[in-house]
Scaffold this motif. Structure first.
Motif, short mmCIF file in Angstrom:
data_model
loop_
_atom_site.label_atom_id
_atom_site.label_comp_id
_atom_site.label_asym_id
_atom_site.label_seq_id
_atom_site.Cartn_x
_atom_site.Cartn_y
_atom_site.Cartn_z
N ILE A 121 0.85 -1.19 0.00
CA ILE A 121 0.00 0.00 0.00
C ILE A 121 0.89 1.24 0.00
CG2 ILE A 121 -1.75 1.31 1.28
CD1 ILE A 121 -2.68 -1.39 2.47
N LEU A 122 0.63 2.13 -0.94
CA LEU A 122 1.41 3.37 -0.99
C LEU A 122 0.95 4.30 0.12
CD1 LEU A 122 1.41 3.96 -4.84
CD2 LEU A 122 3.19 2.93 -3.45
N VAL A 123 1.87 4.63 1.00
CA VAL A 123 1.57 5.48 2.16
C VAL A 123 2.55 6.65 2.14
CG1 VAL A 123 1.48 5.57 4.68
CG2 VAL A 123 0.76 3.51 3.49
N LEU A 124 2.06 7.81 2.49
CA LEU A 124 2.94 8.98 2.57
C LEU A 124 4.07 8.73 3.56
CD1 LEU A 124 0.25 11.77 2.87
CD2 LEU A 124 1.53 11.11 0.83
N ARG A 125 5.21 9.31 3.28
CA ARG A 125 6.35 9.22 4.20
C ARG A 125 6.04 10.10 5.42
NH1 ARG A 125 10.09 9.58 0.78
NH2 ARG A 125 10.71 7.40 0.92
N GLN A 151 -12.84 5.96 -13.71
CA GLN A 151 -11.65 6.20 -12.90
C GLN A 151 -11.96 6.08 -11.41
OE1 GLN A 151 -10.98 10.08 -14.70
NE2 GLN A 151 -9.03 9.37 -15.55
N LYS A 152 -13.11 6.58 -11.01
CA LYS A 152 -13.54 6.44 -9.62
C LYS A 152 -13.68 4.99 -9.24
CE LYS A 152 -16.06 10.81 -9.42
NZ LYS A 152 -17.36 11.44 -9.27
N ALA A 153 -14.21 4.17 -10.16
CA ALA A 153 -14.39 2.74 -9.89
C ALA A 153 -13.03 2.07 -9.66
CB ALA A 153 -15.13 2.08 -11.05
N VAL A 154 -12.01 2.47 -10.41
CA VAL A 154 -10.67 1.91 -10.23
C VAL A 154 -10.15 2.26 -8.84
CG1 VAL A 154 -8.27 2.04 -11.00
CG2 VAL A 154 -10.11 1.87 -12.68
N VAL A 155 -10.28 3.52 -8.46
CA VAL A 155 -9.81 3.96 -7.14
C VAL A 155 -10.56 3.22 -6.03
CG1 VAL A 155 -9.64 5.92 -5.55
CG2 VAL A 155 -9.10 6.23 -7.98
N GLY A 184 -11.95 0.31 -6.16
CA GLY A 184 -11.49 -1.08 -6.14
C GLY A 184 -10.16 -1.22 -5.42
N GLU A 185 -9.25 -0.29 -5.66
CA GLU A 185 -7.96 -0.32 -4.98
C GLU A 185 -8.12 -0.14 -3.48
OE1 GLU A 185 -5.74 2.77 -6.94
OE2 GLU A 185 -5.24 1.48 -8.64
N ILE A 186 -9.01 0.76 -3.09
CA ILE A 186 -9.25 0.99 -1.66
C ILE A 186 -9.83 -0.26 -1.02
CG2 ILE A 186 -10.65 2.30 0.00
CD1 ILE A 186 -10.30 4.72 -1.93
N GLN A 187 -10.76 -0.91 -1.68
CA GLN A 187 -11.34 -2.16 -1.15
C GLN A 187 -10.26 -3.22 -0.98
OE1 GLN A 187 -14.48 -2.89 -4.01
NE2 GLN A 187 -16.01 -1.92 -2.71
N ASP A 188 -9.36 -3.33 -1.95
CA ASP A 188 -8.26 -4.29 -1.83
C ASP A 188 -7.37 -3.97 -0.63
OD1 ASP A 188 -9.18 -5.54 -4.13
OD2 ASP A 188 -7.66 -4.63 -5.45
N HIS A 189 -7.12 -2.69 -0.40
CA HIS A 189 -6.30 -2.29 0.74
C HIS A 189 -6.99 -2.65 2.06
CE1 HIS A 189 -3.60 -0.57 -2.05
NE2 HIS A 189 -4.11 0.64 -2.13
N PHE A 190 -8.30 -2.44 2.13
CA PHE A 190 -9.03 -2.79 3.35
C PHE A 190 -8.96 -4.28 3.61
CE2 PHE A 190 -11.61 1.27 3.17
CZ PHE A 190 -11.10 1.77 4.36
N VAL A 191 -9.06 -5.08 2.57
CA VAL A 191 -8.96 -6.54 2.74
C VAL A 191 -7.61 -6.89 3.35
CG1 VAL A 191 -8.78 -8.72 1.48
CG2 VAL A 191 -10.63 -7.12 0.94
N MET A 192 -6.54 -6.29 2.84
CA MET A 192 -5.20 -6.56 3.37
C MET A 192 -5.08 -6.08 4.81
SD MET A 192 -1.45 -5.30 2.07
CE MET A 192 -1.68 -6.05 0.47
#
Length: 65
Positions: A10-14, A44-48, A50-58
Motif C-alpha cells: 500500500i502506498l503510504v505517505l512518508r 476512474q472512480k471505480a478503479v480507485v 477497487g484499490e481501496i477495497q483491496d487495501h481494506f482486505v489486506m
C-alpha cells in the motif's frame, strides 16, 4: 502508517514526524500532489474504489500483539 508502508504494498505517505502539543496530535507527512475524486470520470472512480477495497482486505488481516 510507517508499519503499513514497510510491511505492505500500500502506498503510504512518508511520515517525517509526529508529536502531541497540549491536547492536539500532529502528523507531519510528505506532500503528494493529487486530484480530487470530483474531477475523475466514473470509470476512474471505480478503479480507485477497487484499490481501496483491496487495501481494506489486506489491512483486515493484521492483528495486534
Amino acid at each position: 502508517m510507517r508499519y503499513i508502508r514497510y510491511h505492505t504494498n500500500i502506498l503510504v505517505l512518508r511520515v517525517y514526524c509526529d508529536f502531541e502539543d497540549e491536547d492536539a496530535y500532529y502528523l507531519v507527512t510528505e506532500y503528494v500532489k493529487g486530484v480530487s475524486m470530483l474531477r475523475l470520470m466514473d470509470d476512474q472512480k471505480a478503479v480507485v474504489c477497487g484499490e481501496i477495497q483491496d487495501h481494506f482486505v489486506m489491512l483486515k488481516t493484521f492483528t495486534s500483539n
